[in-house]
Write a protein that holds these residues in place. Structure first.
Motif, PDB file in Angstrom:
ATOM      1  N   ALA A  53     -80.258 -88.638 -41.814  1.00 21.49           N
ATOM      2  CA  ALA A  53     -80.490 -87.417 -41.046  1.00 21.49           C
ATOM      3  C   ALA A  53     -81.240 -87.724 -39.759  1.00 21.49           C
ATOM      4  N   GLN A  74     -71.737 -83.606 -48.850  1.00 26.56           N
ATOM      5  CA  GLN A  74     -72.262 -84.682 -48.017  1.00 26.56           C
ATOM      6  C   GLN A  74     -72.669 -85.880 -48.867  1.00 26.56           C
ATOM      7  N   VAL A  75     -73.316 -85.608 -50.001  1.00 27.35           N
ATOM      8  CA  VAL A  75     -73.710 -86.696 -50.909  1.00 27.35           C
ATOM      9  C   VAL A  75     -72.478 -87.454 -51.375  1.00 27.35           C
ATOM     10  N   PRO A 132     -78.043 -88.265 -47.606  1.00 25.97           N
ATOM     11  CA  PRO A 132     -78.195 -87.380 -46.448  1.00 25.97           C
ATOM     12  C   PRO A 132     -79.575 -87.477 -45.808  1.00 25.97           C
ATOM     13  N   GLU A 133     -80.595 -87.609 -46.640  1.00 27.92           N
ATOM     14  CA  GLU A 133     -81.951 -87.686 -46.088  1.00 27.92           C
ATOM     15  C   GLU A 133     -82.179 -88.988 -45.313  1.00 27.92           C
ATOM     16  N   ASP A 148     -71.312 -78.588 -47.793  1.00 23.85           N
ATOM     17  CA  ASP A 148     -72.645 -78.387 -48.343  1.00 23.85           C
ATOM     18  C   ASP A 148     -73.282 -79.729 -48.724  1.00 23.85           C
ATOM     19  N   HIS A 149     -74.505 -79.665 -49.244  1.00 24.07           N
ATOM     20  CA  HIS A 149     -75.250 -80.882 -49.559  1.00 24.07           C
ATOM     21  C   HIS A 149     -74.514 -81.748 -50.580  1.00 24.07           C
TER      22      HIS A 149
END
Length: 267
Positions: free
Chosen positions: A177, A156-157, A173-174, A152-153
């Motif tokens: 991406a 990933q962070v 993540p941003e 999940d987010h």
């Protein structure tokens, strides 16, 4: 380690575990038969055995954690058929693996294999060797290599914060991406005793893709292109880091993806 499926191409993790002596007797026997019967498996096994990249670090704890007796037992259990085949090519596998095991136990680094560099789109530069090593490594990846869920987010962070801290680089993540390409994992490899960040992706159209980053003191450089082992590469540098995006996607798409990431990471 999951059971090795009979008749299937073993994964990098399974071959690494076989080299490290971490499979049970039944899986060792199946891997050995695959090496003897399938030239693709034999070639991948030979590459993983001799490569200077830290495959054990990437997939499992290093072989140095295991006692030498365990390695000797693994080697003693290997049937002679594959050994004879390898000796016919000029070296016994038992002798080669024994040298590899001794290198791990004694903490001696294996000399880097000579890597053929296939420049297509640009002239060589002094920083090209690390890109050649990454291309050699990524050429082993298949869709199955990256089949595990990305998490999940929050996970990933955590991954990106961990690898970014090793390079003194803020990753999110941003920021990394890419549209239409799925983030799969971020991990630290070791290149010439320095951290190398690999951020792996899976493109539904072209397969495995990776953004790789190392620290660099060469200064900023504009994006350039090349082709290595059948994959397209876009590479560039900031004042403190060198970057490369590598994958099988067409070069114009790779350029656009790299431009988007570069704009976010430099901003």
């Amino acid at each position: 380690m999951s059971e090795v499926n009979k008749g299937q191409m073993p994964t990098d993790e399974q071959l690494t575990a076989f080299i490290d002596g971490e499979l049970d007797a039944a899986d060792c026997e199946r891997i050995e038969r695959l090496i003897a019967d399938d030239e693709r498996v034999a070639e991948r096994f030979d590459f993983l055995s001799r490569s200077a990249l830290p495959f054990a670090e990437a997939f499992q704890p290093m072989l140095a954690e295991a006692p030498a007796a365990k390695l000797d037992a693994m080697l003693a259990a290997i049937p002679s058929a594959r050994e004879n085949k390898t000796r016919a090519a000029g070296i016994g596998r038992r002798g080669f693996l024994t040298a590899v095991a001794a290198s791990f136990v004694a903490a001696i680094a294996i000399d880097r294999a000579v890597i053929g560099i296939g420049h297509r789109l640009s002239k060589p530069d002094e920083d090209s060797e690390w890109r050649a090593v990454v291309a050699e490594y990524l050429s082993l990846y298949t869709t199955d290599t990256l089949s595990a869920p990305a998490g999940d987010h929050a996970q990933q962070v955590a991954q990106l914060n961990g690898v970014g801290a090793k390079l003194g680089l803020s990753l999110a993540p941003e920021a990394i991406a890419m549209p239409g390409v799925e983030f799969k994992r971020a991990q630290i490899l070791n290149y010439d005793s320095k951290p190398l960040v690999q951020i792996a992706y899976l493109d539904p159209e072209s397969g495995p893709m990776a953004l790789c980053i190392v620290q660099s003191t060469k200064g900023a450089a504009a994006p350039d292109m090349e082709n290595r082992r059948g994959m397209n590469v876009v590479y560039w540098s900031s004042a403190t880091h060198a970057f490369m995006l590598i994958g099988h996607a067409p070069i114009d798409r790779m350029q656009q993806l790299a431009a988007d990431i570069r704009a976010r990471l430099v901003a």
